[in-house]
Structure formats: structure tokens, C-alpha cells
Design an enzyme around this catalytic site. Sequence first.
Site, PDB file in Angstrom:
ATOM      1  N   LYS A 183       0.640  -1.647  -0.064  1.00 40.15           N
ATOM      2  CA  LYS A 183       0.042  -0.197   0.185  1.00 40.15           C
ATOM      3  C   LYS A 183       1.013   1.071  -0.122  1.00 40.15           C
ATOM      4  O   LYS A 183       0.705   1.918  -1.085  1.00 40.15           O
ATOM      5  CB  LYS A 183      -1.396  -0.143   1.296  1.00 40.15           C
ATOM      6  CG  LYS A 183      -1.701  -1.036   1.174  1.00 40.15           C
ATOM      7  CD  LYS A 183      -2.442  -1.078   2.530  1.00 40.15           C
ATOM      8  CE  LYS A 183      -2.202  -1.227   4.078  1.00 40.15           C
ATOM      9  NZ  LYS A 183      -1.409  -1.960   4.377  1.00 40.15           N
ATOM     10  N   ARG A 195      12.845  -3.046  10.927  1.00 40.05           N
ATOM     11  CA  ARG A 195      11.190  -1.936  12.008  1.00 40.05           C
ATOM     12  C   ARG A 195      11.661  -3.068  12.783  1.00 40.05           C
ATOM     13  O   ARG A 195      11.513  -4.357  12.971  1.00 40.05           O
ATOM     14  CB  ARG A 195      10.805  -2.017  11.477  1.00 40.05           C
ATOM     15  CG  ARG A 195      10.712  -0.488  10.657  1.00 40.05           C
ATOM     16  CD  ARG A 195       9.805  -0.244   9.534  1.00 40.05           C
ATOM     17  NE  ARG A 195       8.417  -0.543  10.095  1.00 40.05           N
ATOM     18  CZ  ARG A 195       6.929  -0.337   9.159  1.00 40.05           C
ATOM     19  NH1 ARG A 195       7.472   0.611   8.472  1.00 40.05           N
ATOM     20  NH2 ARG A 195       6.483  -0.488   9.081  1.00 40.05           N
ATOM     21  N   ARG A 215      12.584  -6.176   3.714  1.00 42.72           N
ATOM     22  CA  ARG A 215      12.692  -5.037   3.617  1.00 42.72           C
ATOM     23  C   ARG A 215      13.365  -4.834   5.412  1.00 42.72           C
ATOM     24  O   ARG A 215      12.793  -5.118   5.787  1.00 42.72           O
ATOM     25  CB  ARG A 215      10.952  -4.136   3.906  1.00 42.72           C
ATOM     26  CG  ARG A 215      10.243  -4.580   4.623  1.00 42.72           C
ATOM     27  CD  ARG A 215       8.291  -3.908   4.108  1.00 42.72           C
ATOM     28  NE  ARG A 215       8.290  -3.362   5.210  1.00 42.72           N
ATOM     29  CZ  ARG A 215       6.838  -2.525   5.459  1.00 42.72           C
ATOM     30  NH1 ARG A 215       6.636  -2.636   4.410  1.00 42.72           N
ATOM     31  NH2 ARG A 215       6.057  -2.311   6.811  1.00 42.72           N
ATOM     32  N   ARG A 248       1.168  -8.683  13.402  1.00 46.64           N
ATOM     33  CA  ARG A 248       0.016  -8.016  13.053  1.00 46.64           C
ATOM     34  C   ARG A 248      -0.932  -8.292  11.826  1.00 46.64           C
ATOM     35  O   ARG A 248      -1.969  -7.557  11.232  1.00 46.64           O
ATOM     36  CB  ARG A 248       1.126  -6.775  12.335  1.00 46.64           C
ATOM     37  CG  ARG A 248       2.284  -6.585  12.811  1.00 46.64           C
ATOM     38  CD  ARG A 248       3.704  -5.365  11.707  1.00 46.64           C
ATOM     39  NE  ARG A 248       2.809  -4.756  10.724  1.00 46.64           N
ATOM     40  CZ  ARG A 248       3.316  -4.340  10.490  1.00 46.64           C
ATOM     41  NH1 ARG A 248       4.477  -4.481  10.439  1.00 46.64           N
ATOM     42  NH2 ARG A 248       2.793  -3.477   9.058  1.00 46.64           N
ATOM     43  N   ARG A 265      -8.786   1.110  10.345  1.00 46.36           N
ATOM     44  CA  ARG A 265      -8.224  -0.459  10.583  1.00 46.36           C
ATOM     45  C   ARG A 265      -9.443  -0.198  11.337  1.00 46.36           C
ATOM     46  O   ARG A 265      -9.258  -1.936  11.964  1.00 46.36           O
ATOM     47  CB  ARG A 265      -7.132  -0.450  11.110  1.00 46.36           C
ATOM     48  CG  ARG A 265      -5.560  -0.375  10.138  1.00 46.36           C
ATOM     49  CD  ARG A 265      -4.385  -0.848  10.840  1.00 46.36           C
ATOM     50  NE  ARG A 265      -3.318  -0.768  10.738  1.00 46.36           N
ATOM     51  CZ  ARG A 265      -2.239  -0.416  10.182  1.00 46.36           C
ATOM     52  NH1 ARG A 265      -1.785   0.393   9.364  1.00 46.36           N
ATOM     53  NH2 ARG A 265      -0.885  -1.872   9.254  1.00 46.36           N
TER      54      ARG A 265
HETATM   55  P1  AMP Z   1       1.219   0.240   9.061  1.00 47.25           P
HETATM   56  O1  AMP Z   1       3.152   1.379   8.255  1.00 47.25           O
HETATM   57  O2  AMP Z   1       0.381   1.156   8.300  1.00 47.25           O
HETATM   58  O3  AMP Z   1       1.630  -0.850   8.981  1.00 47.25           O
HETATM   59  O4  AMP Z   1       1.217   1.301  10.528  1.00 47.25           O
HETATM   60  C1  AMP Z   1       2.396   0.302  11.267  1.00 47.25           C
HETATM   61  C2  AMP Z   1       1.381   0.469  12.520  1.00 47.25           C
HETATM   62  O5  AMP Z   1       1.014   2.069  13.327  1.00 47.25           O
HETATM   63  C3  AMP Z   1       0.391  -0.166  12.867  1.00 47.25           C
HETATM   64  O6  AMP Z   1       0.588  -1.392  12.941  1.00 47.25           O
HETATM   65  C4  AMP Z   1      -0.825   0.253  14.446  1.00 47.25           C
HETATM   66  O7  AMP Z   1       0.175  -0.325  15.480  1.00 47.25           O
HETATM   67  C5  AMP Z   1      -0.334   1.719  14.190  1.00 47.25           C
HETATM   68  N1  AMP Z   1      -1.098   1.998  13.354  1.00 47.25           N
HETATM   69  C6  AMP Z   1      -1.338   2.411  12.085  1.00 47.25           C
HETATM   70  N2  AMP Z   1      -2.480   3.228  11.365  1.00 47.25           N
HETATM   71  C7  AMP Z   1      -3.725   2.444  11.836  1.00 47.25           C
HETATM   72  C8  AMP Z   1      -5.221   2.990  12.150  1.00 47.25           C
HETATM   73  N3  AMP Z   1      -5.655   3.105  11.594  1.00 47.25           N
HETATM   74  N4  AMP Z   1      -5.188   1.897  13.793  1.00 47.25           N
HETATM   75  C9  AMP Z   1      -4.152   1.505  14.835  1.00 47.25           C
HETATM   76  N5  AMP Z   1      -3.225   1.576  14.549  1.00 47.25           N
HETATM   77  C10 AMP Z   1      -2.173   2.322  13.113  1.00 47.25           C
END
Ligand code: AMP
Length: 214
Positions: free
Chosen positions: A13, A160, A127, A171, A88
Amino acid sequence: MQLLLFGAPGVGKGTQAKLLSSKLSIPHISTGDILRQAVKDQSELGKKAEELMNRGDLVPDEIMIGIIKDRLNKIDCNNGFILDGFPRTEHQAIELDSLLEELNKEVLTIINLIAQENEIIKRLGSRRACKICGKIFTLKEIEGVSKCPNCNASNSFYLRDDDKQEVIRKRLKVFRLETEPVLEYYKKKRKVISINGLGSVDEINDKLLKILLK
Ligand code: AMP
């Protein structure tokens, strides 16, 4: 254009959103990036989010909804935006709908990127991010490279915490349980365009542009 890229963590994404953002000249809004910046700055938000993110858990809805409200109210969103990583949960999706209505924004275009879990685990584990600029690379892209191709920082690549094997699995579980129902919520209300997230970055981007600009 108001676009929402939906899909499991690691499906691509962020990469696609960045490309679309520069080609369509609309901002890319990644809630993950916003949170990572807050963690880096050690702001109040960052301190609250850090542990949850490192465990692969979600940050509470009320915090996330507040972040998105502030962001969508910014002037650069007037001509559209690309959402990546939000909503989410079904609660976030419902709140987003009322926010868009309040802001008199047109209906969202929803793209669902699909990939198999084993493919995602492989991708995320291979990555690396630059700890200075945050840009993500595949191991192949940085083989034998010591400086970040984006910001020139030396020896700045790292895995990360949330890309570690056990956290990736967590996740994906959180995605299945909490985020996948969001798709059902949208499918009941409007059209969702599903496309295969596997393939080269350019191939998928071409496919997306064809769909979006037709
Ligand atoms: P991402 O880079 O989008 O995979 O987000 C990394 C982490 O940020 C996720 O695993 C969550 O812990 C937190 N996070 C990002 N977006 C959201 C959201 N919309 N709601 C809740 N937690 C979020």
C-alpha cells in the site's frame, strides 16, 4: 480524487500510495508514517504509540480518528488524498464516513490490494528501513550499498521492530480479526475494486492508474 488503499500490512500500500501521490498530485496520508514520526520525535502521541506498534497492536481508535480529522482538514487535502493504513477498524470506518460527510467530500474510491499471507511474511522480513529518512528498501535493492539512496545517510538501514517475524504474524492476525471486517463494511455500502497485489511495483501501479483514470 479521494482514494483509500486497503490491504494487509506488507501488501504494498505504502509503495503504491507514494507513486500515486506524485503522479496524481494529491497527498499520501499514511497513519503508520505519522505515528512513526511521532515516535521519532518522542511526542506525547509517540510515547503512547511506541509500545503498541512494536508489539503489532493497534493504536486506540479515538487517537487515530483525531489524527485523521486534523490531517483531512488541512488545505492540501482540498483536491483529494490517498489514505494508507486508515481505517483499520469498523469504528474508524464509520467515523471516517461521518467526517467526509461533514467536510462535504465526495465518496471514497476503495482499492483492495490482495496477497497471500506467506508472500507477505517473506516480503516484510526482507525489507529494511532507513532510520534517518524512513524510506523502505528490499534487501536486494541495498545489497552492497552502505549509504541510503534517498537521503545519503551512512549505515542507516535497520529491520523495523514491527517487521520482525513474531510481530509480522501478530500484525497479520490483528489484520484478520480487526481490519478485514472493514472491507465487508465497505462492500455493503459501495463498490470495492480488488486487485492482485503481487507483481512488480510498476506493473501494479500501471494497473491502478488505468483503473483510476478511466
Ligand atoms: P503501518 O505502517 O500502516 O503498517 O502501521 C504501523 C503500525 O502503526 C500498526 O501496526 C499500528 O500499530 C499503527 N497504526 C497505523 N495506522 C493505524 C490505525 N489506523 N489504527 C490503529 N493503529 C494504527
